[in-house]
Write a protein that holds these residues in place. Structure first.
Motif, PDB file in Angstrom:
ATOM      1  N   ASP A  23      76.207 -18.743 -12.668  1.00  0.00           N
ATOM      2  CA  ASP A  23      76.086 -17.437 -12.032  1.00  0.00           C
ATOM      3  C   ASP A  23      76.148 -17.676 -10.521  1.00  0.00           C
ATOM      4  OD1 ASP A  23      74.968 -15.203 -10.662  1.00  0.00           O
ATOM      5  OD2 ASP A  23      73.903 -14.589 -12.463  1.00  0.00           O
ATOM      6  N   GLU A  25      75.796 -15.783  -7.956  1.00  0.00           N
ATOM      7  CA  GLU A  25      74.699 -15.217  -7.164  1.00  0.00           C
ATOM      8  C   GLU A  25      73.464 -16.108  -7.253  1.00  0.00           C
ATOM      9  OE1 GLU A  25      73.839 -11.187  -8.052  1.00  0.00           O
ATOM     10  OE2 GLU A  25      75.846 -10.457  -7.541  1.00  0.00           O
ATOM     11  N   HIS A  26      73.214 -16.617  -8.453  1.00  0.00           N
ATOM     12  CA  HIS A  26      72.084 -17.533  -8.610  1.00  0.00           C
ATOM     13  C   HIS A  26      72.322 -18.810  -7.814  1.00  0.00           C
ATOM     14  CE1 HIS A  26      69.755 -20.759 -10.619  1.00  0.00           C
ATOM     15  NE2 HIS A  26      68.834 -19.824 -10.683  1.00  0.00           N
ATOM     16  N   ARG A  29      71.609 -18.200  -4.239  1.00  0.00           N
ATOM     17  CA  ARG A  29      70.160 -18.124  -4.004  1.00  0.00           C
ATOM     18  C   ARG A  29      69.566 -19.520  -3.960  1.00  0.00           C
ATOM     19  NH1 ARG A  29      69.354 -14.541  -7.480  1.00  0.00           N
ATOM     20  NH2 ARG A  29      68.471 -15.693  -9.238  1.00  0.00           N
ATOM     21  N   TYR A  30      70.008 -20.379  -4.869  1.00  0.00           N
ATOM     22  CA  TYR A  30      69.537 -21.763  -4.876  1.00  0.00           C
ATOM     23  C   TYR A  30      69.954 -22.481  -3.586  1.00  0.00           C
ATOM     24  CZ  TYR A  30      69.069 -26.658  -6.241  1.00  0.00           C
ATOM     25  OH  TYR A  30      68.742 -27.997  -6.274  1.00  0.00           O
ATOM     26  N   ALA A 166      64.595 -19.601  -7.929  1.00  0.00           N
ATOM     27  CA  ALA A 166      65.938 -20.160  -8.050  1.00  0.00           C
ATOM     28  C   ALA A 166      66.038 -21.226  -9.131  1.00  0.00           C
ATOM     29  CB  ALA A 166      66.375 -20.748  -6.703  1.00  0.00           C
TER      30      ALA A 166
END
Length: 264
Positions: A23, A25-26, A29-30, A166
């Motif tokens: 993903d 978006e994930h 974020r991470y 995250a």
């Protein structure tokens, strides 16, 4: 009611997940939580996050010899055999290996692998310690002085929550003052894998396409904190450490080595 008796050996099961996709978006974020640049290549530590639910499932099962609560993550070695594109489809698996004695109890490894297009592209080995008894024996000798820091980082209290969101590792020792106090810490501590990822983010652009990075987690980072990062060339690789600024308390030591036959 008598407590359930746990087995004395590690399970031989190997939980797996097929057709795992990222993903984006994930991933972003991470990357932001750990200080990586936003790119289409997975950071070396990101497959660890993808495999973490499998590892947690394995270690939480009734046939595992130790309860998850109380395990201490003392080391992590990652081998990147080739860069993994964020659009790749991965096959993940984890297994427990090498239960062995330690002067403070027993330790074991959780071995995770990521396969892309039929070939192993990534491997992570996380070493966990199960403390037993009351021994607090320390290694002999004085702590060597570290190299001069190349960067100082402000590590805010929100790092625990940001990385938990995250990574999926919501252990309250990282996010709750009460949870940290239950384990003897005055305030929440940063995840060890956050500190490893943050060090690798500082080395971005200076690492080869294929390499091994090995770290030992020495002392937790109490949040908030100011940490001093130092890295020095070591042959074709790097040695690095992360210390508390001013107090010279070592949080992490690590090294990178290019894979044999791969360009540095």
């Amino acid at each position: 009611m008598l407590p359930r008796r746990r087995p004395a050996t590690l399970p031989e099961r190997e939980p797996a997940a097929r057709a795992v996709t990222v993903d984006r978006e994930h991933l972003a974020r991470y990357d932001r939580a750990c200080g990586f640049r936003l790119t289409d290549t997975l950071p070396a530590t990101y497959p660890h996050v993808l495999a973490f639910p499998l590892a947690l499932r394995l270690m939480s099962a009734p046939d595992f010899p130790f309860p998850v609560v109380g395990l201490v993550h003392v080391g992590n070695r990652i081998t990147v055999r080739r860069p993994i594109d964020a659009g790749a489809t991965l096959e993940l698996s984890v297994r427990a290996a090498d239960l062995r004695p330690h002067h403070r109890g027993r330790q074991f490894d959780i071995v995770a692998t990521a396969v892309v297009d039929g070939d192993e592209a990534w491997r992570g080995v996380s070493t966990y310690l199960r403390r037993e008894g009351t021994s607090e024996r320390r290694e002999p000798g004085e702590r060597p002085a570290g190299p001069a820091p190349s960067a100082r980082w402000t590590v805010p209290a929100r790092v625990g929550g940001d990385y938990a969101a995250a990574s999926g590792d919501h252990n309250p020792i990282h996010t709750s003052r009460l949870g940290a106090r239950l384990f003897g810490f005055p305030r929440p501590i940063a995840h060890g894998m956050w500190s490893k990822a943050r060090c690798l983010a500082a080395l971005e652009g200076r690492l080869p396409a294929a390499y091994t990075v090995d770290v030992a987690f020495k002392a937790p980072i109490l949040l908030p904190a100011t940490a001093a990062f130092a890295a020095t060339p070591d042959g074709e690789g790097w040695r690095f450490d992360l210390r508390s600024a001013g107090a010279d308390r070592v949080h992490l030591t690590g090294s990178t080595v290019p894979l044999a036959g791969q360009p540095a």
